[in-house]
Design a protein around this motif. Structure first.
Motif, PDB file in Angstrom:
ATOM      1  N   THR A   1      -1.231 -10.368  -4.825  1.00 24.55           N
ATOM      2  CA  THR A   1      -1.856  -9.203  -5.449  1.00 24.55           C
ATOM      3  C   THR A   1      -0.806  -8.173  -5.857  1.00 24.55           C
ATOM      4  N   ALA A   2       0.159  -7.946  -4.965  1.00 24.59           N
ATOM      5  CA  ALA A   2       1.229  -6.992  -5.277  1.00 24.59           C
ATOM      6  C   ALA A   2       2.018  -7.451  -6.502  1.00 24.59           C
ATOM      7  N   MET A   3       2.323  -8.728  -6.575  1.00 25.40           N
ATOM      8  CA  MET A   3       3.078  -9.246  -7.716  1.00 25.40           C
ATOM      9  C   MET A   3       2.284  -9.112  -9.014  1.00 25.40           C
ATOM     10  N   ASN A   4       0.969  -9.266  -8.916  1.00 25.68           N
ATOM     11  CA  ASN A   4       0.127  -9.166 -10.113  1.00 25.68           C
ATOM     12  C   ASN A   4      -0.058  -7.731 -10.587  1.00 25.68           C
ATOM     13  N   LEU A   5       0.039  -6.771  -9.653  1.00 25.62           N
ATOM     14  CA  LEU A   5      -0.237  -5.377  -9.987  1.00 25.62           C
ATOM     15  C   LEU A   5       0.982  -4.619 -10.516  1.00 25.62           C
ATOM     16  N   THR A   6       2.160  -5.125 -10.254  1.00 30.25           N
ATOM     17  CA  THR A   6       3.358  -4.357 -10.573  1.00 30.25           C
ATOM     18  C   THR A   6       4.014  -4.798 -11.876  1.00 30.25           C
ATOM     19  N   ARG A   7       4.679  -3.835 -12.501  1.00 30.58           N
ATOM     20  CA  ARG A   7       5.579  -4.147 -13.611  1.00 30.58           C
ATOM     21  C   ARG A   7       7.010  -4.295 -13.098  1.00 30.58           C
ATOM     22  N   ARG A   8       7.238  -3.841 -11.880  1.00 29.61           N
ATOM     23  CA  ARG A   8       8.586  -3.823 -11.290  1.00 29.61           C
ATOM     24  C   ARG A   8       8.700  -4.930 -10.254  1.00 29.61           C
ATOM     25  N   THR A   9       8.612  -6.172 -10.718  1.00 31.58           N
ATOM     26  CA  THR A   9       8.595  -7.322  -9.810  1.00 31.58           C
ATOM     27  C   THR A   9       9.840  -7.380  -8.945  1.00 31.58           C
ATOM     28  N   ALA A  10      11.010  -7.171  -9.539  1.00 35.65           N
ATOM     29  CA  ALA A  10      12.256  -7.258  -8.777  1.00 35.65           C
ATOM     30  C   ALA A  10      12.303  -6.217  -7.665  1.00 35.65           C
ATOM     31  N   ALA A  11      11.857  -4.995  -7.972  1.00 35.29           N
ATOM     32  CA  ALA A  11      11.881  -3.933  -6.962  1.00 35.29           C
ATOM     33  C   ALA A  11      10.914  -4.225  -5.818  1.00 35.29           C
ATOM     34  N   ILE A  12       9.709  -4.684  -6.158  1.00 36.83           N
ATOM     35  CA  ILE A  12       8.724  -4.996  -5.119  1.00 36.83           C
ATOM     36  C   ILE A  12       9.191  -6.187  -4.285  1.00 36.83           C
ATOM     37  N   SER A  13       9.716  -7.212  -4.942  1.00 35.72           N
ATOM     38  CA  SER A  13      10.143  -8.406  -4.208  1.00 35.72           C
ATOM     39  C   SER A  13      11.301  -8.105  -3.261  1.00 35.72           C
ATOM     40  N   SER A  14      12.084  -7.076  -3.557  1.00 35.13           N
ATOM     41  CA  SER A  14      13.206  -6.702  -2.695  1.00 35.13           C
ATOM     42  C   SER A  14      12.750  -6.214  -1.325  1.00 35.13           C
ATOM     43  N   LEU A  15      11.484  -5.816  -1.222  1.00 34.15           N
ATOM     44  CA  LEU A  15      10.964  -5.346   0.068  1.00 34.15           C
ATOM     45  C   LEU A  15      10.999  -6.427   1.131  1.00 34.15           C
ATOM     46  N   ILE A  16      11.039  -7.698   0.704  1.00 29.11           N
ATOM     47  CA  ILE A  16      11.068  -8.791   1.671  1.00 29.11           C
ATOM     48  C   ILE A  16      12.326  -8.712   2.534  1.00 29.11           C
ATOM     49  N   PHE A  17      13.367  -8.015   2.064  1.00 28.72           N
ATOM     50  CA  PHE A  17      14.590  -7.866   2.846  1.00 28.72           C
ATOM     51  C   PHE A  17      14.370  -7.037   4.110  1.00 28.72           C
ATOM     52  N   LEU A  18      13.271  -6.278   4.152  1.00 29.03           N
ATOM     53  CA  LEU A  18      12.948  -5.512   5.356  1.00 29.03           C
ATOM     54  C   LEU A  18      12.424  -6.404   6.480  1.00 29.03           C
ATOM     55  N   SER A  19      11.816  -7.513   6.107  1.00 33.78           N
ATOM     56  CA  SER A  19      11.073  -8.323   7.063  1.00 33.78           C
ATOM     57  C   SER A  19      11.886  -8.821   8.256  1.00 33.78           C
ATOM     58  N   PRO A  20      13.078  -9.417   8.053  1.00 35.33           N
ATOM     59  CA  PRO A  20      13.784  -9.946   9.229  1.00 35.33           C
ATOM     60  C   PRO A  20      14.198  -8.884  10.227  1.00 35.33           C
ATOM     61  N   PHE A  21      14.505  -7.678   9.744  1.00 40.20           N
ATOM     62  CA  PHE A  21      14.923  -6.612  10.659  1.00 40.20           C
ATOM     63  C   PHE A  21      13.718  -6.033  11.413  1.00 40.20           C
ATOM     64  N   LEU A  22      12.586  -5.898  10.728  1.00 42.07           N
ATOM     65  CA  LEU A  22      11.364  -5.515  11.430  1.00 42.07           C
ATOM     66  C   LEU A  22      10.976  -6.574  12.451  1.00 42.07           C
ATOM     67  N   SER A  23      11.175  -7.838  12.080  1.00 39.43           N
ATOM     68  CA  SER A  23      10.836  -8.934  12.981  1.00 39.43           C
ATOM     69  C   SER A  23      11.621  -8.852  14.283  1.00 39.43           C
ATOM     70  N   LEU A  24      12.882  -8.469  14.202  1.00 36.04           N
ATOM     71  CA  LEU A  24      13.705  -8.337  15.414  1.00 36.04           C
ATOM     72  C   LEU A  24      13.150  -7.264  16.345  1.00 36.04           C
ATOM     73  N   ILE A  25      12.572  -6.207  15.764  1.00 34.27           N
ATOM     74  CA  ILE A  25      11.966  -5.154  16.593  1.00 34.27           C
ATOM     75  C   ILE A  25      10.789  -5.725  17.381  1.00 34.27           C
ATOM     76  N   PHE A  26       9.903  -6.463  16.713  1.00 31.49           N
ATOM     77  CA  PHE A  26       8.758  -7.069  17.400  1.00 31.49           C
ATOM     78  C   PHE A  26       9.222  -8.083  18.449  1.00 31.49           C
ATOM     79  N   ILE A  27      10.239  -8.873  18.110  1.00 32.53           N
ATOM     80  CA  ILE A  27      10.746  -9.889  19.037  1.00 32.53           C
ATOM     81  C   ILE A  27      11.285  -9.237  20.308  1.00 32.53           C
TER      82      ILE A  27
END
Length: 307
Positions: free
Chosen positions: A240-266
């Motif tokens: 849905t996010a990919m379909n709603l945005t014109r700034r695909t590269a900027a939105i997709s870059s948010l995935i770089f947050l995931s591994p560091f957030l994951s370490l917090i939960f771990i």
């Protein structure tokens, strides 16, 4: 219609959900075998996708598409979810969560390698630099920084984690080729069709390998959670996010947050002390992905998700 604010919210929610699944995998594997965890998760995800197709009034189209392309969906099902997740969950069973989830992020680098023989693409110097950085990061994580000693917590676990990235990259490359040849419909329908074929296969595998499981609240809860937030709801939010945005590269870059957030939960939920080598190795992997992204590979690296 494009809606940048809603796209950002949906993408952040997806990233937050994906950041929790490594922890969920380990909690689930305390009470379930990898085979039964996968069987429960895929059943849950398929039911969710079925409900989504019914709600969107796309059920009849999905069934018609399945009848036309069931062979392609069978091939997809064997790779993902059957082989990919069985191998990934075995890796999580053998490794600390922080190691398994970090290594899994190298799948985008693996995709660039497979794209050479399978899609006829070229490797550029920037790709080779990305490859070097990412796999150096894997080595740092797997050896806990002792590069010369080459001592691993589990050689089998590291090998399985790396092999899972090969399968995930292969899955998305084959999807890309099938889409070019008109062999499949939209991503939701494709996932629904392959998961429908995977459900009976996974139930048979789990019964033959592990017998009938003993189910408690933790087994049921984590199985449902993995099915919904690794394979179901989160996938829809990201699409849905990919379909709603014109700034695909900027939105997709948010995935770089995931591994560091994951370490917090771990660290906070599982109680794993995050090793300094994990952070250094993960930074190297993220640097490799960033180099690849800057090299014009953003479209490939955002085709799927990481755990």
């Amino acid at each position: 219609m494009h809606n940048e604010r809603r796209a950002l919210i949906m993408a952040l929610l997806a990233v937050l959900c994906w950041s929790t699944v490594a922890t969920a995998f380990k909690l689930a594997l305390e009470v379930l075998t990898p085979s039964w965890l996968l069987a429960f998760a895929v059943c849950t995800s398929w039911l969710f996708l079925s409900g989504l197709l019914l709600w969107k009034q796309q059920w009849s189209n999905a069934v018609r598409d399945f009848r036309q392309h069931w062979r392609a969906y069978l091939r997809q099902a064997l790779i993902n979810p059957v082989c990919y997740y069985l191998i990934l969950f075995e890796a999580y069973d053998l490794l600390p969560a922080q190691q398994a989830q970090a290594i899994n992020y190298t799948w985008a680098i693996t995709m660039s390698l497979l794209a050479v023989p399978l899609l006829g693409q070229r490797l550029f110097p920037r790709d080779l630099l990305a490859l070097l950085l990412a796999y150096l990061g894997v080595l740092v994580i797997a050896t806990k920084g002792n590069l010369l000693g080459l001592e691993f917590d589990s050689v089998s676990g590291v090998a399985l984690a790396l092999f899972s990235t090969l399968l995930w990259a292969l899955y998305w490359i084959l999807n890309t080729r099938a889409a070019r040849q008109g062999e499949q419909s939209d991503a939701t329908t494709s996932l629904w069709g392959s998961f429908m074929l995977a459900v009976p296969m996974l139930l048979v595998i789990a019964l033959l390998r592990d017998g009938v499981p003993t189910l408690g609240w933790q087994a049921v809860g984590t199985g449902l959670y993995v099915g919904l937030f690794e394979m179901g709801i989160t996938f829809v939010m990201w699409q849905t996010a990919m379909n709603l945005t014109r700034r695909t590269a900027a939105i997709s870059s948010l995935i770089f947050l995931s591994p560091f957030l994951s370490l917090i939960f771990i660290s906070q939920i599982l109680g794993e002390a995050v090793h300094s080598a994990t952070l250094i190795g993960l930074l190297l992997i993220m640097a490799g992905l960033a180099v690849q992204k800057l090299g014009g590979k953003a479209e490939a690296t955002t085709a799927g998700r990481s755990e």
